[in-house]
Design a protein around this motif. Structure first.
Motif, PDB file in Angstrom:
ATOM      1  N   CYS A  61       0.835  -1.214   0.000  1.00  0.00           N
ATOM      2  CA  CYS A  61       0.000   0.000   0.000  1.00  0.00           C
ATOM      3  C   CYS A  61       0.863   1.254   0.000  1.00  0.00           C
ATOM      4  CB  CYS A  61      -0.952  -0.004   1.201  1.00  0.00           C
ATOM      5  SG  CYS A  61      -2.281  -1.198   1.044  1.00  0.00           S
ATOM      6  N   ALA A  62       1.936   1.255   0.791  1.00  0.00           N
ATOM      7  CA  ALA A  62       2.843   2.406   0.817  1.00  0.00           C
ATOM      8  C   ALA A  62       3.513   2.583  -0.539  1.00  0.00           C
ATOM      9  CB  ALA A  62       3.888   2.227   1.916  1.00  0.00           C
ATOM     10  N   ASP A  63       3.905   1.487  -1.178  1.00  0.00           N
ATOM     11  CA  ASP A  63       4.506   1.565  -2.512  1.00  0.00           C
ATOM     12  C   ASP A  63       3.496   2.080  -3.533  1.00  0.00           C
ATOM     13  OD1 ASP A  63       6.881   0.610  -1.468  1.00  0.00           O
ATOM     14  OD2 ASP A  63       6.588  -1.442  -2.217  1.00  0.00           O
ATOM     15  N   TYR A  64       2.238   1.683  -3.383  1.00  0.00           N
ATOM     16  CA  TYR A  64       1.181   2.170  -4.272  1.00  0.00           C
ATOM     17  C   TYR A  64       1.019   3.681  -4.131  1.00  0.00           C
ATOM     18  CZ  TYR A  64      -3.430   3.116  -6.157  1.00  0.00           C
ATOM     19  OH  TYR A  64      -4.486   3.663  -6.859  1.00  0.00           O
ATOM     20  N   VAL A  65       1.042   4.180  -2.905  1.00  0.00           N
ATOM     21  CA  VAL A  65       0.919   5.624  -2.675  1.00  0.00           C
ATOM     22  C   VAL A  65       2.071   6.356  -3.366  1.00  0.00           C
ATOM     23  CG1 VAL A  65       0.996   7.455  -0.936  1.00  0.00           C
ATOM     24  CG2 VAL A  65      -0.416   5.430  -0.555  1.00  0.00           C
ATOM     25  N   LYS A  66       3.287   5.853  -3.209  1.00  0.00           N
ATOM     26  CA  LYS A  66       4.442   6.480  -3.860  1.00  0.00           C
ATOM     27  C   LYS A  66       4.281   6.484  -5.377  1.00  0.00           C
ATOM     28  CE  LYS A  66       7.638   4.996  -0.263  1.00  0.00           C
ATOM     29  NZ  LYS A  66       8.717   4.051   0.040  1.00  0.00           N
ATOM     30  N   ALA A  67       3.867   5.365  -5.944  1.00  0.00           N
ATOM     31  CA  ALA A  67       3.680   5.275  -7.391  1.00  0.00           C
ATOM     32  C   ALA A  67       2.564   6.207  -7.860  1.00  0.00           C
ATOM     33  CB  ALA A  67       3.373   3.829  -7.794  1.00  0.00           C
ATOM     34  N   LEU A  68       1.492   6.302  -7.081  1.00  0.00           N
ATOM     35  CA  LEU A  68       0.388   7.189  -7.436  1.00  0.00           C
ATOM     36  C   LEU A  68       0.819   8.646  -7.359  1.00  0.00           C
ATOM     37  CD1 LEU A  68      -2.574   7.179  -8.281  1.00  0.00           C
ATOM     38  CD2 LEU A  68      -3.188   7.243  -5.863  1.00  0.00           C
ATOM     39  N   GLU A  69       1.625   8.990  -6.367  1.00  0.00           N
ATOM     40  CA  GLU A  69       2.148  10.355  -6.261  1.00  0.00           C
ATOM     41  C   GLU A  69       3.038  10.696  -7.456  1.00  0.00           C
ATOM     42  OE1 GLU A  69       2.162  10.860  -1.407  1.00  0.00           O
ATOM     43  OE2 GLU A  69       3.957  10.079  -2.394  1.00  0.00           O
ATOM     44  N   THR A  70       3.861   9.758  -7.893  1.00  0.00           N
ATOM     45  CA  THR A  70       4.706   9.965  -9.070  1.00  0.00           C
ATOM     46  C   THR A  70       3.843  10.178 -10.305  1.00  0.00           C
ATOM     47  OG1 THR A  70       6.488   8.636  -8.128  1.00  0.00           O
ATOM     48  CG2 THR A  70       6.498   8.916 -10.516  1.00  0.00           C
ATOM     49  N   TYR A  71       2.831   9.347 -10.454  1.00  0.00           N
ATOM     50  CA  TYR A  71       1.909   9.457 -11.588  1.00  0.00           C
ATOM     51  C   TYR A  71       1.181  10.795 -11.562  1.00  0.00           C
ATOM     52  CZ  TYR A  71      -2.105   8.521 -14.577  1.00  0.00           C
ATOM     53  OH  TYR A  71      -3.071   8.595 -15.544  1.00  0.00           O
ATOM     54  N   ALA A  72       0.663  11.178 -10.391  1.00  0.00           N
ATOM     55  CA  ALA A  72      -0.078  12.439 -10.269  1.00  0.00           C
ATOM     56  C   ALA A  72       0.819  13.633 -10.568  1.00  0.00           C
ATOM     57  CB  ALA A  72      -0.674  12.563  -8.870  1.00  0.00           C
ATOM     58  N   ALA A  73       2.067  13.564 -10.138  1.00  0.00           N
ATOM     59  CA  ALA A  73       2.994  14.666 -10.384  1.00  0.00           C
ATOM     60  C   ALA A  73       3.279  14.838 -11.869  1.00  0.00           C
ATOM     61  CB  ALA A  73       4.295  14.428  -9.622  1.00  0.00           C
ATOM     62  N   ALA A  74       3.150  13.777 -12.642  1.00  0.00           N
ATOM     63  CA  ALA A  74       3.416  13.841 -14.079  1.00  0.00           C
ATOM     64  C   ALA A  74       2.231  14.361 -14.881  1.00  0.00           C
ATOM     65  CB  ALA A  74       3.813  12.461 -14.592  1.00  0.00           C
ATOM     66  N   LEU A  75       1.046  14.429 -14.258  1.00  0.00           N
ATOM     67  CA  LEU A  75      -0.135  14.952 -14.965  1.00  0.00           C
ATOM     68  C   LEU A  75       0.015  16.454 -15.147  1.00  0.00           C
ATOM     69  CD1 LEU A  75      -3.017  13.063 -13.095  1.00  0.00           C
ATOM     70  CD2 LEU A  75      -2.175  12.615 -15.408  1.00  0.00           C
ATOM     71  N   PRO A  76      -0.544  17.003 -16.238  1.00  0.00           N
ATOM     72  CA  PRO A  76      -0.508  18.456 -16.403  1.00  0.00           C
ATOM     73  C   PRO A  76      -1.148  19.139 -15.198  1.00  0.00           C
ATOM     74  CG  PRO A  76      -1.272  17.388 -18.416  1.00  0.00           C
ATOM     75  CD  PRO A  76      -1.196  16.322 -17.355  1.00  0.00           C
ATOM     76  N   ASP A  77      -0.677  20.324 -14.845  1.00  0.00           N
ATOM     77  CA  ASP A  77      -1.196  21.064 -13.688  1.00  0.00           C
ATOM     78  C   ASP A  77      -2.716  21.129 -13.709  1.00  0.00           C
ATOM     79  OD1 ASP A  77       1.308  21.490 -12.732  1.00  0.00           O
ATOM     80  OD2 ASP A  77       1.491  23.522 -13.511  1.00  0.00           O
ATOM     81  N   GLY A  78      -3.299  20.761 -12.600  1.00  0.00           N
ATOM     82  CA  GLY A  78      -4.752  20.834 -12.455  1.00  0.00           C
ATOM     83  C   GLY A  78      -5.502  19.705 -13.127  1.00  0.00           C
ATOM     84  N   ASP A  79      -4.818  18.858 -13.868  1.00  0.00           N
ATOM     85  CA  ASP A  79      -5.476  17.764 -14.582  1.00  0.00           C
ATOM     86  C   ASP A  79      -5.735  16.623 -13.612  1.00  0.00           C
ATOM     87  OD1 ASP A  79      -6.504  16.061 -16.455  1.00  0.00           O
ATOM     88  OD2 ASP A  79      -4.761  16.128 -17.787  1.00  0.00           O
ATOM     89  N   GLN A  80      -6.983  16.243 -13.429  1.00  0.00           N
ATOM     90  CA  GLN A  80      -7.334  15.182 -12.500  1.00  0.00           C
ATOM     91  C   GLN A  80      -7.790  13.916 -13.208  1.00  0.00           C
ATOM     92  OE1 GLN A  80      -7.002  15.372  -9.067  1.00  0.00           O
ATOM     93  NE2 GLN A  80      -5.891  17.220  -9.606  1.00  0.00           N
ATOM     94  N   VAL A  81      -7.971  13.975 -14.517  1.00  0.00           N
ATOM     95  CA  VAL A  81      -8.490  12.832 -15.248  1.00  0.00           C
ATOM     96  C   VAL A  81      -7.388  12.277 -16.152  1.00  0.00           C
ATOM     97  CG1 VAL A  81     -10.265  12.015 -16.838  1.00  0.00           C
ATOM     98  CG2 VAL A  81     -10.801  13.837 -15.224  1.00  0.00           C
ATOM     99  N   PRO A  82      -6.960  11.026 -15.924  1.00  0.00           N
ATOM    100  CA  PRO A  82      -5.946  10.437 -16.795  1.00  0.00           C
ATOM    101  C   PRO A  82      -6.430  10.352 -18.237  1.00  0.00           C
ATOM    102  CG  PRO A  82      -6.286   9.098 -14.837  1.00  0.00           C
ATOM    103  CD  PRO A  82      -7.367  10.145 -14.860  1.00  0.00           C
ATOM    104  N   ASP A  83      -5.505  10.399 -19.177  1.00  0.00           N
ATOM    105  CA  ASP A  83      -5.846  10.356 -20.595  1.00  0.00           C
ATOM    106  C   ASP A  83      -6.726   9.176 -20.968  1.00  0.00           C
ATOM    107  OD1 ASP A  83      -4.436  12.662 -21.149  1.00  0.00           O
ATOM    108  OD2 ASP A  83      -2.603  11.607 -21.702  1.00  0.00           O
ATOM    109  N   GLU A  84      -6.474   7.988 -20.375  1.00  0.00           N
ATOM    110  CA  GLU A  84      -7.236   6.805 -20.751  1.00  0.00           C
ATOM    111  C   GLU A  84      -8.698   6.873 -20.332  1.00  0.00           C
ATOM    112  OE1 GLU A  84      -4.926   5.710 -16.953  1.00  0.00           O
ATOM    113  OE2 GLU A  84      -4.408   6.660 -18.836  1.00  0.00           O
ATOM    114  N   GLU A  85      -9.055   7.832 -19.456  1.00  0.00           N
ATOM    115  CA  GLU A  85     -10.463   7.962 -19.037  1.00  0.00           C
ATOM    116  C   GLU A  85     -11.198   9.052 -19.788  1.00  0.00           C
ATOM    117  OE1 GLU A  85     -10.898   8.223 -14.817  1.00  0.00           O
ATOM    118  OE2 GLU A  85      -9.638   6.467 -14.454  1.00  0.00           O
ATOM    119  N   ARG A  86     -10.520   9.771 -20.632  1.00  0.00           N
ATOM    120  CA  ARG A  86     -11.174  10.816 -21.414  1.00  0.00           C
ATOM    121  C   ARG A  86     -11.840  10.222 -22.625  1.00  0.00           C
ATOM    122  NH1 ARG A  86      -6.194  14.756 -20.925  1.00  0.00           N
ATOM    123  NH2 ARG A  86      -6.491  15.152 -18.745  1.00  0.00           N
ATOM    124  N   GLY A  87     -12.961  10.807 -23.006  1.00  0.00           N
ATOM    125  CA  GLY A  87     -13.700  10.259 -24.142  1.00  0.00           C
ATOM    126  C   GLY A  87     -13.575  11.024 -25.399  1.00  0.00           C
TER     127      GLY A  87
END
Length: 87
Positions: A61-87
């Protein structure tokens, strides 16, 4: 003594920890609309095995949080929806 703590991961999912002091093993539950995960200790399995599993789960779970933080940091500023969820 019995205690229960819960929080809502989203509008449909609850994470709950139920503690029973030394009378009963604690229970961790994740309950949602289409899913349910419960983690608890069974008396026929040695407590050392339960503790080992719980520690491995906590590490994962701690490793998942770290990976999610890395992923979130790579998203464009203010972007909350990953590309794969956009229609």
């Amino acid at each position: 003594m019995t205690a229960s703590m819960s929080f809502y991961a989203d509008t449909h999912t609850t994470v709950r920890l139920s503690e029973y002091g030394t009378d009963h093993a604690p229970i961790l539950a994740l309950v949602g609309e289409d899913h349910n995960l419960t983690v608890s200790a069974f008396s026929h399995v040695p407590i050392a095995d339960h503790l080992s599993f719980a520690r491995e789960l906590a590490t994962a779970c701690a490793d998942y949080v770290k990976a999610l933080e890395t992923y979130a940091a790579a998203l464009p500023d203010g972007d909350q929806v990953p590309d794969e969820e956009r229609g």
